[in-house]
Scaffold this motif. Structure first.
Motif, PDB file in Angstrom:
ATOM      1  N   ALA A 462      47.444  10.361  29.286  1.00 59.24           N
ATOM      2  CA  ALA A 462      46.149   9.946  29.823  1.00 59.24           C
ATOM      3  C   ALA A 462      45.816  10.638  31.139  1.00 59.24           C
ATOM      4  N   ASP A 463      46.814  10.780  32.035  1.00 60.82           N
ATOM      5  CA  ASP A 463      46.523  11.390  33.331  1.00 60.82           C
ATOM      6  C   ASP A 463      46.163  12.879  33.181  1.00 60.82           C
ATOM      7  N   VAL A 464      46.856  13.561  32.247  1.00 61.17           N
ATOM      8  CA  VAL A 464      46.559  14.980  32.029  1.00 61.17           C
ATOM      9  C   VAL A 464      45.182  15.139  31.396  1.00 61.17           C
ATOM     10  N   ALA A 465      44.888  14.277  30.398  1.00 59.04           N
ATOM     11  CA  ALA A 465      43.581  14.351  29.746  1.00 59.04           C
ATOM     12  C   ALA A 465      42.463  14.071  30.730  1.00 59.04           C
ATOM     13  N   ALA A 466      42.681  13.101  31.633  1.00 62.73           N
ATOM     14  CA  ALA A 466      41.651  12.760  32.624  1.00 62.73           C
ATOM     15  C   ALA A 466      41.430  13.927  33.589  1.00 62.73           C
ATOM     16  N   ARG A 467      42.539  14.569  33.986  1.00 55.78           N
ATOM     17  CA  ARG A 467      42.421  15.713  34.912  1.00 55.78           C
ATOM     18  C   ARG A 467      41.663  16.868  34.264  1.00 55.78           C
ATOM     19  N   LEU A 468      41.967  17.166  33.000  1.00 51.00           N
ATOM     20  CA  LEU A 468      41.285  18.246  32.301  1.00 51.00           C
ATOM     21  C   LEU A 468      39.821  17.917  32.043  1.00 51.00           C
ATOM     22  N   ALA A 469      39.547  16.631  31.799  1.00 48.53           N
ATOM     23  CA  ALA A 469      38.165  16.218  31.523  1.00 48.53           C
ATOM     24  C   ALA A 469      37.261  16.439  32.736  1.00 48.53           C
ATOM     25  N   LEU A 470      37.853  16.403  33.928  1.00 52.03           N
ATOM     26  CA  LEU A 470      37.058  16.616  35.145  1.00 52.03           C
ATOM     27  C   LEU A 470      36.851  18.098  35.459  1.00 52.03           C
ATOM     28  N   LEU A 471      37.611  18.959  34.749  1.00 52.07           N
ATOM     29  CA  LEU A 471      37.560  20.385  35.037  1.00 52.07           C
ATOM     30  C   LEU A 471      36.282  21.013  34.492  1.00 52.07           C
ATOM     31  N   THR A 472      35.675  21.882  35.317  1.00 58.40           N
ATOM     32  CA  THR A 472      34.503  22.664  34.896  1.00 58.40           C
ATOM     33  C   THR A 472      34.764  24.123  35.242  1.00 58.40           C
ATOM     34  N   PRO A 473      34.007  25.035  34.674  1.00 60.65           N
ATOM     35  CA  PRO A 473      34.199  26.432  35.087  1.00 60.65           C
ATOM     36  C   PRO A 473      34.061  26.625  36.590  1.00 60.65           C
ATOM     37  N   ALA A 474      33.202  25.849  37.239  1.00 58.80           N
ATOM     38  CA  ALA A 474      32.977  26.003  38.680  1.00 58.80           C
ATOM     39  C   ALA A 474      34.123  25.450  39.520  1.00 58.80           C
ATOM     40  N   THR A 475      34.898  24.512  38.946  1.00 58.04           N
ATOM     41  CA  THR A 475      36.019  23.948  39.712  1.00 58.04           C
ATOM     42  C   THR A 475      37.351  24.574  39.318  1.00 58.04           C
ATOM     43  N   TYR A 476      37.354  25.383  38.257  1.00 62.33           N
ATOM     44  CA  TYR A 476      38.584  26.021  37.798  1.00 62.33           C
ATOM     45  C   TYR A 476      38.794  27.343  38.544  1.00 62.33           C
ATOM     46  N   THR A 477      39.076  27.219  39.840  1.00 64.36           N
ATOM     47  CA  THR A 477      39.289  28.414  40.664  1.00 64.36           C
ATOM     48  C   THR A 477      40.687  28.445  41.278  1.00 64.36           C
ATOM     49  N   GLY A 478      41.542  27.510  40.868  1.00 59.64           N
ATOM     50  CA  GLY A 478      42.912  27.526  41.342  1.00 59.64           C
ATOM     51  C   GLY A 478      43.002  27.506  42.853  1.00 59.64           C
ATOM     52  N   LEU A 479      43.804  28.411  43.413  1.00 61.66           N
ATOM     53  CA  LEU A 479      44.014  28.487  44.860  1.00 61.66           C
ATOM     54  C   LEU A 479      43.205  29.622  45.489  1.00 61.66           C
ATOM     55  N   ALA A 480      42.185  30.072  44.754  1.00 61.35           N
ATOM     56  CA  ALA A 480      41.442  31.253  45.204  1.00 61.35           C
ATOM     57  C   ALA A 480      40.958  31.124  46.639  1.00 61.35           C
ATOM     58  N   ALA A 481      40.351  29.979  46.983  1.00 63.97           N
ATOM     59  CA  ALA A 481      39.806  29.821  48.337  1.00 63.97           C
ATOM     60  C   ALA A 481      40.906  29.885  49.385  1.00 63.97           C
ATOM     61  N   ASP A 482      42.050  29.271  49.090  1.00 62.74           N
ATOM     62  CA  ASP A 482      43.152  29.274  50.048  1.00 62.74           C
ATOM     63  C   ASP A 482      43.725  30.678  50.266  1.00 62.74           C
ATOM     64  N   LEU A 483      43.647  31.511  49.227  1.00 69.38           N
ATOM     65  CA  LEU A 483      44.209  32.849  49.344  1.00 69.38           C
ATOM     66  C   LEU A 483      43.469  33.697  50.363  1.00 69.38           C
ATOM     67  N   VAL A 484      42.220  33.363  50.628  1.00 68.41           N
ATOM     68  CA  VAL A 484      41.446  34.101  51.644  1.00 68.41           C
ATOM     69  C   VAL A 484      42.112  33.984  53.008  1.00 68.41           C
ATOM     70  N   ASP A 485      42.832  32.879  53.213  1.00 67.39           N
ATOM     71  CA  ASP A 485      43.460  32.639  54.521  1.00 67.39           C
ATOM     72  C   ASP A 485      44.596  33.619  54.810  1.00 67.39           C
ATOM     73  N   HIS A 486      45.015  34.396  53.797  1.00 67.69           N
ATOM     74  CA  HIS A 486      46.043  35.408  54.020  1.00 67.69           C
ATOM     75  C   HIS A 486      45.506  36.626  54.772  1.00 67.69           C
ATOM     76  N   LEU A 487      44.204  36.740  54.856  1.00 69.98           N
ATOM     77  CA  LEU A 487      43.630  37.885  55.582  1.00 69.98           C
ATOM     78  C   LEU A 487      44.044  37.829  57.037  1.00 69.98           C
ATOM     79  N   GLU A 488      44.539  38.949  57.541  1.00 70.79           N
ATOM     80  CA  GLU A 488      44.960  39.030  58.930  1.00 70.79           C
ATOM     81  C   GLU A 488      43.985  39.857  59.769  1.00 70.79           C
ATOM     82  N   VAL A 489      42.854  40.166  59.192  1.00 72.16           N
ATOM     83  CA  VAL A 489      41.863  40.982  59.884  1.00 72.16           C
ATOM     84  C   VAL A 489      41.082  40.128  60.863  1.00 72.16           C
TER      85      VAL A 489
END
Length: 489
Positions: A462-489
């Motif tokens: 149930a918990d996995v199904a509920a988590r997947l049910a909330l997923l949309t293409p717009a929210t399925y970005t993984g850690l992409a935003a956090d990876l920007v923080d690796h920039l040292e520029v």
């Protein structure tokens, strides 16, 4: 074709003005014509006049070094005023002196010899400024002492290229990467439908994709910032033959090393008549690699603009097409592409040609090195265009959202991955997850309801199904935003 039947060339057309005779002279190429404003700072470093000024600088400093070290017995000791006088010859080298030197070279038919005579003329004229007691006229034979032309040239080019890179090219490139990093941080959370092979793929964020390019460019700049600039002063075949024959009691290797390092360069003790130019090949390869990464950025930005992800701010009064008034063309990125290709081609030629010299010397490098300026100028022009192009963009978030919402099938990846994890955890009914999602999604357009129905029928915890049910293409970005923080520029 017999001469009498050949068509007349355009230049021979009666009534046409001969543009080659125009005053002031008309530039043959665009770098000294329409684009001069963007590349003019390089003239101080990589022009023919800059080369002669740097030659004069090296000759002056060699004269001062010889007198300061006592390398040549009997050499006069220069006063502070006399050293200042010599260095002022370099500092005041401008248009009038360029013309004077050109007149000398017409007689010598040798560029470095002309510089030698130019400086000797200044030594002879020193009493008019410093008084009759100055020792400078008597130091005339220390000018170009024991040097071959390449002793002067290699040091001059090293100083010129270092100045061009550190004072002009690197600051512009650094500003571009900083601008790009700011753009990545601004859009770190903006969900973007990725495209691999041009097809819809796992969503990312616009900021993360820009950050990838910023990090790649930054890495190349760090390599370029660490570049070595080598130099030598060791005579006609790199043996100190003339030095040792004239003054055998002097440690000429120590004198040479002190002089080269005093110019801020790395001393190369093993050379033929020429410094081997390997450092130049290394540097130009790194700059060409920066160019190619920047070319990748330009083509990506062009593609994002064509997709509507970025909207370009129209320039008041500008025209995008001679016949289609609606157009705002991505000309900054297109211009950058072309200039990066030209720059890289020149840099590749420089890097491959300069590492080879027949036996102890040939003159190929002399002609080749005169194109260092255009190589850097095309790159600098491209950087300028990319910066201006980036400055005129803003993101259309509605386009991003529509693109994502039209491609729910990209959620096949997280669903089948969740099924795999559930199977490993002992949940039954999770067989063949990849194949089942492939059957559901491949070559099809699905919507939110199709995905929800499929998830509901899987029998996931149930918990996995509920988590997947909330997923949309717009929210399925993984850690992409956090990876920007690796920039040292």
């Amino acid at each position: 074709m017999p001469p009498s039947t050949r068509p007349a060339s355009p230049a021979a057309t009666p009534g046409r003005v001969t543009l080659a005779d125009a005053v002031p002279p008309i530039a043959l190429g665009p770098l000294d014509g329409r684009y001069r404003g963007a590349v003019a700072p390089l003239v101080d470093h990589l022009s023919e006049a800059a080369l002669n000024r740097e030659r004069l600088h090296v000759e002056v400093e060699w004269l001062i070094h010889l007198t300061a070290t006592g390398a040549v017995p009997g050499a006069p000791t220069l006063s502070g005023a006399e050293r200042d006088y010599l260095r002022a010859v370099v500092a005041t080298f401008g248009a009038e002196q360029v013309a004077e030197l050109a007149a000398i070279e017409k007689v010598t038919v040798h560029d470095v010899k002309a510089v030698e005579y130019f400086l000797k003329d200044r030594l002879a004229a020193a009493p008019a400024t410093l008084g009759a007691g100055t020792v400078l006229p008597g130091a005339s034979e220390l000018v170009h002492f024991a040097c071959t032309s390449e002793d002067i040239n290699n040091l001059s080019y090293a100083l010129m290229v270092r100045g061009a890179v550190h004072d002009v090219w690197l600051p512009a490139a650094r500003a571009l990467v900083s601008q790009l990093a700011d753009l990545a941080r601004e859009h770190r959370d903006a969900a973007l439908l990725a495209r691999t092979h041009g097809q819809p793929a796992t969503p990312t964020t616009l900021g993360k994709e820009i950050a990838v390019l910023a990090a790649r460019l930054d890495r190349q700049l760090r390599r370029i910032e660490r570049a070595e600039y080598l130099g030598k002063l060791n005579g006609a075949t790199g043996t100190y033959g003339a030095h040792f024959a004239a003054v055998p009691g002097t440690d000429w290797q120590a004198v040479s090393r002190g002089f080269v390092e005093g110019l801020g360069l790395t001393w190369n003790p093993l050379t033929t008549q020429i410094e081997s130019h390997d450092w130049q090949a290394e540097l130009y390869s790194d700059v060409a690699r920066f160019n190619r990464v920047l070319h990748n950025l330009a083509t990506d930005m062009w593609t994002y603009i064509s997709m509507g992800v970025f909207i370009q701010t129209p320039v008041p009064g500008a025209t995008g097409s001679s016949t289609m008034p609606h157009k705002v063309n991505p000309i900054r990125f297109e211009n950058a592409e072309a200039n990066l290709e030209l720059s890289s081609a020149l840099l590749d030629t420089l890097a491959s040609t300069l590492v080879t010299s027949r036996l102890q010397r040939d003159l190929t490098d002399s002609t080749t090195q005169r194109n260092i300026g255009p190589a850097f100028a095309h790159s600098l022009l491209a950087i300028d265009n990319v910066r201006r192009g980036l400055g005129g963009l803003h993101v259309d978030h509605e386009v991003l959202a529509r693109d994502l919402d039209a491609n729910w099938e990209v959620l096949g990846e997280p669903i089948q991955s969740a099924m795999r994890a559930a199977s490993v955890a002992g949940v039954t009914g999770m067989e063949n997850p990849y194949e089942r999602l492939k059957e559901l999604t491949r070559g099809k357009r699905l919507g939110a309801a199709d995905i929800a129905e499929f998830i509901a029928g899987l029998g996931l915890p149930a918990d996995v199904a509920a988590r997947l049910a909330l997923l949309t293409p717009a929210t399925y970005t993984g850690l992409a935003a956090d990876l920007v923080d690796h920039l040292e520029v």
